[in-house]
Motif scaffolding. Sequence first.
Motif, PDB file in Angstrom:
ATOM      1  N   ALA A  71      29.973  42.152  46.789  1.00 17.02           N
ATOM      2  CA  ALA A  71      29.881  40.690  46.877  1.00 17.02           C
ATOM      3  C   ALA A  71      30.407  40.064  45.584  1.00 17.02           C
ATOM      4  CB  ALA A  71      28.445  40.260  47.126  1.00 17.02           C
ATOM      5  N   HIS A  99      27.484  36.710  61.424  1.00 16.53           N
ATOM      6  CA  HIS A  99      28.469  36.427  60.370  1.00 16.53           C
ATOM      7  C   HIS A  99      29.370  37.644  60.216  1.00 16.53           C
ATOM      8  CE1 HIS A  99      26.026  32.992  59.170  1.00 16.53           C
ATOM      9  NE2 HIS A  99      24.976  33.783  59.131  1.00 16.53           N
ATOM     10  N   THR A 100      30.521  37.421  59.587  1.00 15.77           N
ATOM     11  CA  THR A 100      31.432  38.545  59.337  1.00 15.77           C
ATOM     12  C   THR A 100      31.136  39.200  57.993  1.00 15.77           C
ATOM     13  OG1 THR A 100      33.042  37.009  58.429  1.00 15.77           O
ATOM     14  CG2 THR A 100      33.280  37.586  60.755  1.00 15.77           C
ATOM     15  N   GLU A 101      30.153  38.700  57.257  1.00 15.01           N
ATOM     16  CA  GLU A 101      29.718  39.344  56.014  1.00 15.01           C
ATOM     17  C   GLU A 101      28.196  39.448  56.037  1.00 15.01           C
ATOM     18  OE1 GLU A 101      30.107  37.145  52.380  1.00 15.01           O
ATOM     19  OE2 GLU A 101      29.785  35.231  53.353  1.00 15.01           O
ATOM     20  N   ALA A 137      26.364  42.295  58.366  1.00 11.88           N
ATOM     21  CA  ALA A 137      27.418  41.612  59.127  1.00 11.88           C
ATOM     22  C   ALA A 137      27.327  42.026  60.597  1.00 11.88           C
ATOM     23  CB  ALA A 137      28.781  41.998  58.563  1.00 11.88           C
ATOM     24  N   PHE A 157      27.438  35.879  48.233  1.00 15.03           N
ATOM     25  CA  PHE A 157      28.541  35.881  49.196  1.00 15.03           C
ATOM     26  C   PHE A 157      29.623  36.901  48.841  1.00 15.03           C
ATOM     27  CE2 PHE A 157      26.965  31.465  49.468  1.00 15.03           C
ATOM     28  CZ  PHE A 157      26.789  31.362  50.833  1.00 15.03           C
ATOM     29  N   THR A 158      30.142  37.545  49.868  1.00  8.58           N
ATOM     30  CA  THR A 158      31.356  38.350  49.710  1.00  8.58           C
ATOM     31  C   THR A 158      32.562  37.460  49.985  1.00  8.58           C
ATOM     32  OG1 THR A 158      30.124  40.207  50.614  1.00  8.58           O
ATOM     33  CG2 THR A 158      32.502  40.467  50.438  1.00  8.58           C
ATOM     34  N   ASP A 159      32.397  36.636  51.031  1.00  8.70           N
ATOM     35  CA  ASP A 159      33.487  35.776  51.489  1.00  8.70           C
ATOM     36  C   ASP A 159      33.388  34.441  50.753  1.00  8.70           C
ATOM     37  OD1 ASP A 159      35.143  34.053  52.867  1.00  8.70           O
ATOM     38  OD2 ASP A 159      34.633  34.886  54.828  1.00  8.70           O
ATOM     39  N   THR A 160      34.413  34.085  50.032  1.00  4.54           N
ATOM     40  CA  THR A 160      34.347  32.875  49.207  1.00  4.54           C
ATOM     41  C   THR A 160      34.481  31.591  50.020  1.00  4.54           C
ATOM     42  OG1 THR A 160      36.702  33.133  48.799  1.00  4.54           O
ATOM     43  CG2 THR A 160      35.207  33.963  47.107  1.00  4.54           C
ATOM     44  N   THR A 161      34.733  31.714  51.330  1.00  4.88           N
ATOM     45  CA  THR A 161      34.844  30.481  52.127  1.00  4.88           C
ATOM     46  C   THR A 161      33.465  29.939  52.506  1.00  4.88           C
ATOM     47  OG1 THR A 161      35.040  31.750  54.176  1.00  4.88           O
ATOM     48  CG2 THR A 161      37.082  31.123  53.083  1.00  4.88           C
ATOM     49  N   TRP A 163      29.404  29.861  54.095  1.00  5.96           N
ATOM     50  CA  TRP A 163      28.564  30.269  55.216  1.00  5.96           C
ATOM     51  C   TRP A 163      29.213  29.864  56.533  1.00  5.96           C
ATOM     52  CZ3 TRP A 163      25.673  27.737  59.057  1.00  5.96           C
ATOM     53  CH2 TRP A 163      24.636  28.486  59.649  1.00  5.96           C
ATOM     54  N   THR A 164      29.637  30.846  57.331  1.00 10.90           N
ATOM     55  CA  THR A 164      30.265  30.552  58.616  1.00 10.90           C
ATOM     56  C   THR A 164      29.503  31.252  59.733  1.00 10.90           C
ATOM     57  OG1 THR A 164      32.400  30.488  57.496  1.00 10.90           O
ATOM     58  CG2 THR A 164      32.434  30.596  59.906  1.00 10.90           C
TER      59      THR A 164
END
Length: 179
Positions: A71, A99-101, A137, A157-161, A163-164
């Motif tokens: 992360a 989520h994807t992460e 994930a 977070f791993t994904d910097t975009t 919370w999706t």
Amino acid sequence: MSRLTVTPETTPGVPELRTEDPAVIAAALAAVGVRFERWELPVSVSPDSDSDSILAAFRPHLDRLMGESGAGTADVIRLRPGNEAYPAMRKKFIDEHTHTEDEVRFFVSGGGNFILHMNGRVYDAHCSQGDLISVPAGTKHWFDAGEAPNCTVLRVFTDTTGWTPYYTGDPISALFPAA
Ligand SMILES: [Fe+2]
């Protein structure tokens, strides 16, 4: 007080396990691939400390976690009673999604329920101050902190975009309100 309630998805309201023992909670969640840990709270941190102070106080824990998980970022969110944006946020959290992460959260103060739907069961983990939970994930889950939340939470977070959520469309969360 942390608490885990495990209920077969076919029998809402009739749990097969209910425990407040952190070791039992961790073992039951580990058995389904979910990480649950209790972290010691640094003496210097208060729920109302600024975000940088909270992140600095938990840096050793975060470095270990991020080193293991890859992360990249962490932030601090606060939910307080009377927050006008909260009812809309709650709606997003409370429907079953994935989520994807990994969804990694640490409760600096207050609490909330991560409710996981896996292996034909609903695992309702009521997390409280000092609890870390990592929802893998792809795991179907939802979150609720009640109508008047009062918590300070570290998010990793791993994904910097950010919370999706990907909603499953399954209305199951209505059958299993936070325990
Ligand atoms: Fe989520």
